[in-house]
Design an enzyme around this catalytic site. Sequence first.
Site, PDB file in Angstrom:
ATOM      1  N   LEU A  31      -9.630   3.407  -2.040  1.00 33.62           N
ATOM      2  CA  LEU A  31     -11.051   3.059  -2.067  1.00 33.62           C
ATOM      3  C   LEU A  31     -11.830   3.900  -1.053  1.00 33.62           C
ATOM      4  O   LEU A  31     -12.959   4.339  -1.319  1.00 33.62           O
ATOM      5  CB  LEU A  31     -11.183   1.559  -1.769  1.00 33.62           C
TER       6      LEU A  31
ATOM      7  N   ASP B 108      -8.718   5.939  10.175  1.00 35.40           N
ATOM      8  CA  ASP B 108      -7.546   5.462   9.426  1.00 35.40           C
ATOM      9  C   ASP B 108      -6.301   5.764  10.263  1.00 35.40           C
ATOM     10  O   ASP B 108      -6.273   6.727  11.040  1.00 35.40           O
ATOM     11  CB  ASP B 108      -7.432   6.158   8.061  1.00 35.40           C
TER      12      ASP B 108
ATOM     13  N   ASP C  29      -4.691   3.384  14.858  1.00 35.74           N
ATOM     14  CA  ASP C  29      -4.357   2.085  14.273  1.00 35.74           C
ATOM     15  C   ASP C  29      -5.395   1.047  14.719  1.00 35.74           C
ATOM     16  O   ASP C  29      -5.963   1.155  15.818  1.00 35.74           O
ATOM     17  CB  ASP C  29      -2.961   1.668  14.740  1.00 35.74           C
TER      18      ASP C  29
ATOM     19  N   GLY D  52      -6.494  -1.740   6.221  1.00 31.30           N
ATOM     20  CA  GLY D  52      -5.601  -2.888   6.262  1.00 31.30           C
ATOM     21  C   GLY D  52      -4.548  -2.773   5.190  1.00 31.30           C
ATOM     22  O   GLY D  52      -4.594  -1.872   4.334  1.00 31.30           O
TER      23      GLY D  52
ATOM     24  N   ASN E  65     -10.332 -10.606  -4.299  1.00 29.91           N
ATOM     25  CA  ASN E  65     -10.188 -11.712  -5.260  1.00 29.91           C
ATOM     26  C   ASN E  65      -8.953 -12.555  -4.934  1.00 29.91           C
ATOM     27  O   ASN E  65      -8.879 -13.714  -5.340  1.00 29.91           O
ATOM     28  CB  ASN E  65     -10.134 -11.160  -6.685  1.00 29.91           C
ATOM     29  N   HIS E  66      -7.998 -11.987  -4.161  1.00 30.34           N
ATOM     30  CA  HIS E  66      -6.776 -12.744  -3.865  1.00 30.34           C
ATOM     31  C   HIS E  66      -6.999 -13.831  -2.807  1.00 30.34           C
ATOM     32  O   HIS E  66      -6.093 -14.628  -2.567  1.00 30.34           O
ATOM     33  CB  HIS E  66      -5.648 -11.779  -3.512  1.00 30.34           C
TER      34      HIS E  66
ATOM     35  N   TYR F 232      -1.333 -11.872   2.024  1.00 30.58           N
ATOM     36  CA  TYR F 232      -2.425 -10.889   1.941  1.00 30.58           C
ATOM     37  C   TYR F 232      -3.760 -11.594   1.645  1.00 30.58           C
ATOM     38  O   TYR F 232      -4.759 -11.391   2.358  1.00 30.58           O
ATOM     39  CB  TYR F 232      -2.076  -9.861   0.857  1.00 30.58           C
TER      40      TYR F 232
ATOM     41  N   LYS G 115      -7.434 -12.361   3.916  1.00 25.09           N
ATOM     42  CA  LYS G 115      -8.824 -12.139   3.514  1.00 25.09           C
ATOM     43  C   LYS G 115      -9.648 -13.401   3.756  1.00 25.09           C
ATOM     44  O   LYS G 115     -10.826 -13.326   4.118  1.00 25.09           O
ATOM     45  CB  LYS G 115      -8.888 -11.699   2.052  1.00 25.09           C
TER      46      LYS G 115
ATOM     47  N   ARG H  39      -6.047  -7.796 -17.694  1.00 23.15           N
ATOM     48  CA  ARG H  39      -6.689  -8.594 -16.630  1.00 23.15           C
ATOM     49  C   ARG H  39      -7.808  -7.802 -15.960  1.00 23.15           C
ATOM     50  O   ARG H  39      -8.883  -8.330 -15.662  1.00 23.15           O
ATOM     51  CB  ARG H  39      -5.645  -8.987 -15.583  1.00 23.15           C
TER      52      ARG H  39
HETATM   53  P1  NAI Z   1      -5.173   1.407   0.361  1.00 21.83           P
HETATM   54  O1  NAI Z   1      -3.873   0.779   0.662  1.00 21.83           O
HETATM   55  O2  NAI Z   1      -5.211   2.562  -0.578  1.00 21.83           O
HETATM   56  O3  NAI Z   1      -5.854   1.853   1.724  1.00 21.83           O
HETATM   57  C1  NAI Z   1      -5.771   1.091   2.904  1.00 21.83           C
HETATM   58  C2  NAI Z   1      -5.906   2.058   4.070  1.00 21.83           C
HETATM   59  O4  NAI Z   1      -5.851   1.291   5.266  1.00 21.83           O
HETATM   60  C3  NAI Z   1      -4.763   3.083   4.126  1.00 21.83           C
HETATM   61  O5  NAI Z   1      -5.280   4.398   4.181  1.00 21.83           O
HETATM   62  C4  NAI Z   1      -4.005   2.717   5.394  1.00 21.83           C
HETATM   63  O6  NAI Z   1      -3.501   3.857   6.096  1.00 21.83           O
HETATM   64  C5  NAI Z   1      -5.081   1.996   6.211  1.00 21.83           C
HETATM   65  N1  NAI Z   1      -4.477   1.034   7.137  1.00 21.83           N
HETATM   66  C6  NAI Z   1      -3.613   0.032   6.840  1.00 21.83           C
HETATM   67  N2  NAI Z   1      -3.276  -0.631   7.970  1.00 21.83           N
HETATM   68  C7  NAI Z   1      -3.945  -0.009   8.985  1.00 21.83           C
HETATM   69  C8  NAI Z   1      -3.992  -0.231  10.379  1.00 21.83           C
HETATM   70  N3  NAI Z   1      -3.294  -1.205  10.962  1.00 21.83           N
HETATM   71  N4  NAI Z   1      -4.776   0.571  11.122  1.00 21.83           N
HETATM   72  C9  NAI Z   1      -5.494   1.579  10.546  1.00 21.83           C
HETATM   73  N5  NAI Z   1      -5.473   1.843   9.232  1.00 21.83           N
HETATM   74  C10 NAI Z   1      -4.707   1.034   8.452  1.00 21.83           C
HETATM   75  O7  NAI Z   1      -6.109   0.229  -0.163  1.00 21.83           O
HETATM   76  P2  NAI Z   1      -7.457   0.347  -1.003  1.00 21.83           P
HETATM   77  O8  NAI Z   1      -7.171   0.074  -2.401  1.00 21.83           O
HETATM   78  O9  NAI Z   1      -8.160   1.589  -0.632  1.00 21.83           O
HETATM   79  O10 NAI Z   1      -8.258  -0.915  -0.446  1.00 21.83           O
HETATM   80  C11 NAI Z   1      -9.119  -0.787   0.671  1.00 21.83           C
HETATM   81  C12 NAI Z   1      -9.492  -2.186   1.153  1.00 21.83           C
HETATM   82  O11 NAI Z   1     -10.102  -2.903   0.102  1.00 21.83           O
HETATM   83  C13 NAI Z   1      -8.293  -3.017   1.612  1.00 21.83           C
HETATM   84  O12 NAI Z   1      -8.683  -3.814   2.708  1.00 21.83           O
HETATM   85  C14 NAI Z   1      -7.996  -3.900   0.411  1.00 21.83           C
HETATM   86  O13 NAI Z   1      -7.402  -5.107   0.810  1.00 21.83           O
HETATM   87  C15 NAI Z   1      -9.395  -4.106  -0.145  1.00 21.83           C
HETATM   88  N6  NAI Z   1      -9.379  -4.359  -1.576  1.00 21.83           N
HETATM   89  C16 NAI Z   1      -9.165  -3.322  -2.454  1.00 21.83           C
HETATM   90  C17 NAI Z   1      -9.155  -3.546  -3.805  1.00 21.83           C
HETATM   91  C18 NAI Z   1      -9.031  -2.423  -4.784  1.00 21.83           C
HETATM   92  O14 NAI Z   1      -9.145  -2.694  -5.975  1.00 21.83           O
HETATM   93  N7  NAI Z   1      -8.787  -1.174  -4.362  1.00 21.83           N
HETATM   94  C19 NAI Z   1      -9.339  -4.904  -4.347  1.00 21.83           C
HETATM   95  C20 NAI Z   1      -9.565  -5.915  -3.326  1.00 21.83           C
HETATM   96  C21 NAI Z   1      -9.594  -5.625  -2.006  1.00 21.83           C
HETATM   97  C1  15L Z   2      -6.339  -6.158  -4.320  1.00 18.11           C
HETATM   98  O1  15L Z   2      -6.739  -6.904  -3.437  1.00 18.11           O
HETATM   99  C2  15L Z   2      -5.510  -4.969  -4.030  1.00 18.11           C
HETATM  100  O2  15L Z   2      -5.804  -4.412  -2.769  1.00 18.11           O
HETATM  101  C3  15L Z   2      -5.637  -3.899  -5.097  1.00 18.11           C
HETATM  102  O3  15L Z   2      -4.606  -2.931  -4.894  1.00 18.11           O
HETATM  103  C4  15L Z   2      -5.537  -4.496  -6.486  1.00 18.11           C
HETATM  104  O4  15L Z   2      -4.249  -4.980  -6.684  1.00 18.11           O
HETATM  105  C5  15L Z   2      -6.547  -5.598  -6.672  1.00 18.11           C
HETATM  106  O5  15L Z   2      -6.529  -6.532  -5.619  1.00 18.11           O
HETATM  107  C6  15L Z   2      -6.388  -6.378  -7.974  1.00 18.11           C
HETATM  108  O6  15L Z   2      -6.439  -7.603  -7.950  1.00 18.11           O
HETATM  109  O7  15L Z   2      -6.239  -5.742  -9.012  1.00 18.11           O
END
Ligand code: NAI
Ligand code: 15L
Length: 282
Positions: free
Chosen positions: A16, A35, A49, A71, A118-119, A151, A155, A189
Site C-alpha cells: 500500500l 519503513d 523500526d 506494521g 476490516n479484520h 492482527y 487494529k 470476497r
Molecule cells: P505490507 O505488509 O505490504 O507493508 C507493511 C510495511 O510495514 C512493510 O514495508 C514493513 O516493512 C513495514 N513494517 C512492519 N513492521 C514494521 C516495524 N515494526 N517498523 C517499521 N516498519 C514496519 O502491508 P500493506 O498491504 O502495504 O498494508 C499497509 C497497512 O495497511 C498495514 O498496517 C495493514 O495492516 C493495513 N491494511 C492493508 C490492507 C490492504 O488491503 N493492503 C487492508 C487492511 C489494512
Molecule cells: C488486511 O488487513 C491485510 O493487511 C491485507 O493483506 C488483506 O488481506 C486484507 O486485509 C483483506 O481483508 O483482504
Amino acid sequence: MPTPRTVLLTGAAGGLGTLMRGLLPAYGYELRLFDATPIEGEPAAITADLADKQALREAVRGVDAIVHLAGISLEAPFEDILRSNIEGTYNLYEAARDEWGAEGTAAGRGRIVFASSNHAVGYTPRPRGDAPCPPERLIPIDTPRRPDTYYGLSKCFGEDLAQLYWDRDGVETVSVRIGSCFMEPTTVRMLSVWLSPGDGARLFHAALTADRVGHTVAYGSSANTRLWWDLGTARALGYEPQDDSEQYAPKLVAEQGELDPERPDHARLGGHFVTDPPRWPS
Ligand code: NAI
Ligand code: 15L
C-alpha cells in the site's frame, strides 16, 4: 483543514505504501518515507523500526500529518504483533503528540490517518442476499468490534489509542478500516471489500483535509456493487469513490463460484482470516 504539506508515510516500502508513494504526491503532499525495509531509489527514506523511539522523534519533526501504514499486515504470533502494531503505534503517537503539542490541531497540524482493517470486525456476519445490499442492512461503522485474529485485535487497539490521543491530547485521527487495497480484486470476497488504489488515495486525501475529524472511524472501500458496509463516515469526510469492482465479477465468479453462506470463511467479513489466516513471514 488546509492541505498538509509534509506528510510522514510509514510503511512506505510495503504494498500500500508503494501505491501511495505513486499517487499521493499529485494531491500536493511532500512525502517523508519511513519503513524498517530499505526502499530502493529513495536515499532520503528513513530506514528504522517503529521500536526506535529516537528515529520516530526525528521522523515526525516538522511534519503536518502522518499516514501510518507500517506494521505487520497479516496474522503473526502475539509477541510480534505486540511489538510492531501495538507498541509501535503507541511509540508513533507519543512522538506525534510531543511534536505537535497542545496547539497542533488548532494550528492546522497534527492529523494521523491510521490504517485500521476490516479484520477489526472480521467475525461480523456479512449481509446475505442479492447485491446491492439495501442501505439498512449494510454493516454500520459502530457495529461491535469482533477481531478475527491477533492482527485484527491490534487494529482495535490502534483505534482506541487514536481515541485516547484525541480526547486527552487533541491529536486528530481518521482510522480507516481498509478492505482490500490491491490493483485488482482476486477473490469473490474482494468484490465486496475492494478499495481501488485510486479510491485509496482519494480517501486518504479526504481524511487528511476534512475539517474537524476528532477521531473518525471509516470503512475504506470503493463503491462496489457488492458492498457490505456503510461508507457514510468516509463520504462525510468528502470521499467520493470512483470505482466499482463489478467489472471483475464475471471472471472471478466463473472461476470461484459465488460465496457459500454455509462456509464460515464465506459468511464473515474477514473471509479466510476467520478460519485459516495468512501468516506474516517469520
Ligand atoms: P505490507 O505488509 O505490504 O507493508 C507493511 C510495511 O510495514 C512493510 O514495508 C514493513 O516493512 C513495514 N513494517 C512492519 N513492521 C514494521 C516495524 N515494526 N517498523 C517499521 N516498519 C514496519 O502491508 P500493506 O498491504 O502495504 O498494508 C499497509 C497497512 O495497511 C498495514 O498496517 C495493514 O495492516 C493495513 N491494511 C492493508 C490492507 C490492504 O488491503 N493492503 C487492508 C487492511 C489494512
Ligand atoms: C488486511 O488487513 C491485510 O493487511 C491485507 O493483506 C488483506 O488481506 C486484507 O486485509 C483483506 O481483508 O483482504
